[in-house]
Design a protein around this motif. Sequence first.
Motif, mmCIF file in Angstrom:
data_model
loop_
_atom_site.group_PDB
_atom_site.id
_atom_site.type_symbol
_atom_site.label_atom_id
_atom_site.label_comp_id
_atom_site.label_asym_id
_atom_site.label_seq_id
_atom_site.Cartn_x
_atom_site.Cartn_y
_atom_site.Cartn_z
ATOM 1 N N GLU A 281 0.765 -1.288 0.205
ATOM 2 C CA GLU A 281 0.093 -0.365 0.217
ATOM 3 C C GLU A 281 0.972 1.256 0.341
ATOM 4 O O GLU A 281 0.455 2.495 -0.701
ATOM 5 C CB GLU A 281 -1.217 0.191 1.409
ATOM 6 N N ALA A 282 1.823 0.682 0.580
ATOM 7 C CA ALA A 282 2.590 2.536 0.658
ATOM 8 C C ALA A 282 3.099 3.103 -0.208
ATOM 9 O O ALA A 282 3.147 4.611 -0.310
ATOM 10 C CB ALA A 282 4.293 1.699 1.657
ATOM 11 N N PRO A 283 4.347 2.284 -1.441
ATOM 12 C CA PRO A 283 4.408 3.046 -2.777
ATOM 13 C C PRO A 283 3.332 3.600 -3.007
ATOM 14 O O PRO A 283 2.568 3.180 -3.579
ATOM 15 C CB PRO A 283 4.692 1.999 -3.392
ATOM 16 N N GLU A 284 3.828 5.428 -4.098
ATOM 17 C CA GLU A 284 2.487 5.879 -4.157
ATOM 18 C C GLU A 284 2.590 5.440 -5.660
ATOM 19 O O GLU A 284 3.306 5.139 -6.505
ATOM 20 C CB GLU A 284 3.018 7.430 -4.041
#
Length: 222
Positions: free
Chosen positions: A17-20
Motif C-alpha cells: 500500500e505504501a508506494p505511490e
Amino acid sequence: MEDITNRWRKLKLTDKEAPEMKLTKISTKENTLAGKFFTKRKLSIEVGACTFRNIWNTEKNFEVRDLRENMLLLIFKDEVDLEWAIKQSPWTFDKYLVALQKLDEDKSIESMSFNSSPFWVQLHNIPLRMMSKENAEVIGSTIGKVEEVDVLVSGQGYGRFLRVRVKVEIGQPLCRGRLVDLEDRDPIWGAFRYERLPVFCYKCGKLNHNERDRQGKSKSRG
C-alpha cells in the motif's frame, strides 16, 4: 468530517500500500454536472431523470447516471444546455432544493460538497437614489458570493426593488435583510426576498427542512 486524504495519512500502510502510484491524466471533454437532491425520500434514477427531462426540455438529450445517496451525474451532449441548466437554477424536487455543480477533473466524486446554491434575491425598500449596481453588490455580498446584478446598462437599478444573484451557503440561516445607512436620515430595513425558494424552516431559517421535519426528528428521538 475528515476527507479521505487525511484519513489514509493516519493509517499504517503495508508494503504493497505504501508506494505511490503515478496515474496518467486524461481530459473527459464531457459537459457534465452532478446534481444533489435534498429531498427526504430515497430517489430512484428513473424518477430523477424523468423529472429533469420534463422540466428542462433541452434542445439535445442528456445521459443520467446514478451516484447513489440521492446524487445523479448529468452528461450533456450540448454545452449550451448545461450552461442553461446552471443559469436557471435553483431547481427543486418535492419542493426541496436540487443543487447542481460542475465537475472538477482534479477531484473525485466523493470529495464534492454541495454546500451552496445560487439564488436571485430581491432587495426591497432601497431608495431610488441608491438603486445602483454598486450598492446591490455591497448588499448582496453580505448574503453570499455575488454572481450577477440585474440593472440597466448604465448601472442604474429600476422597478420596485434591486435584484442580485448570489451563492447562498445551504447550511446557514437565510439572511432576512439588512439595516441600510442613509447618512442624512435614520437607517431603514432593507428586506430580502428569495425567488423560487425551496422548503425552508421558518423557525431556524435554514434550507431543506421545515417545522414538520423538525417535529419528525423530535418524535423519533423520543
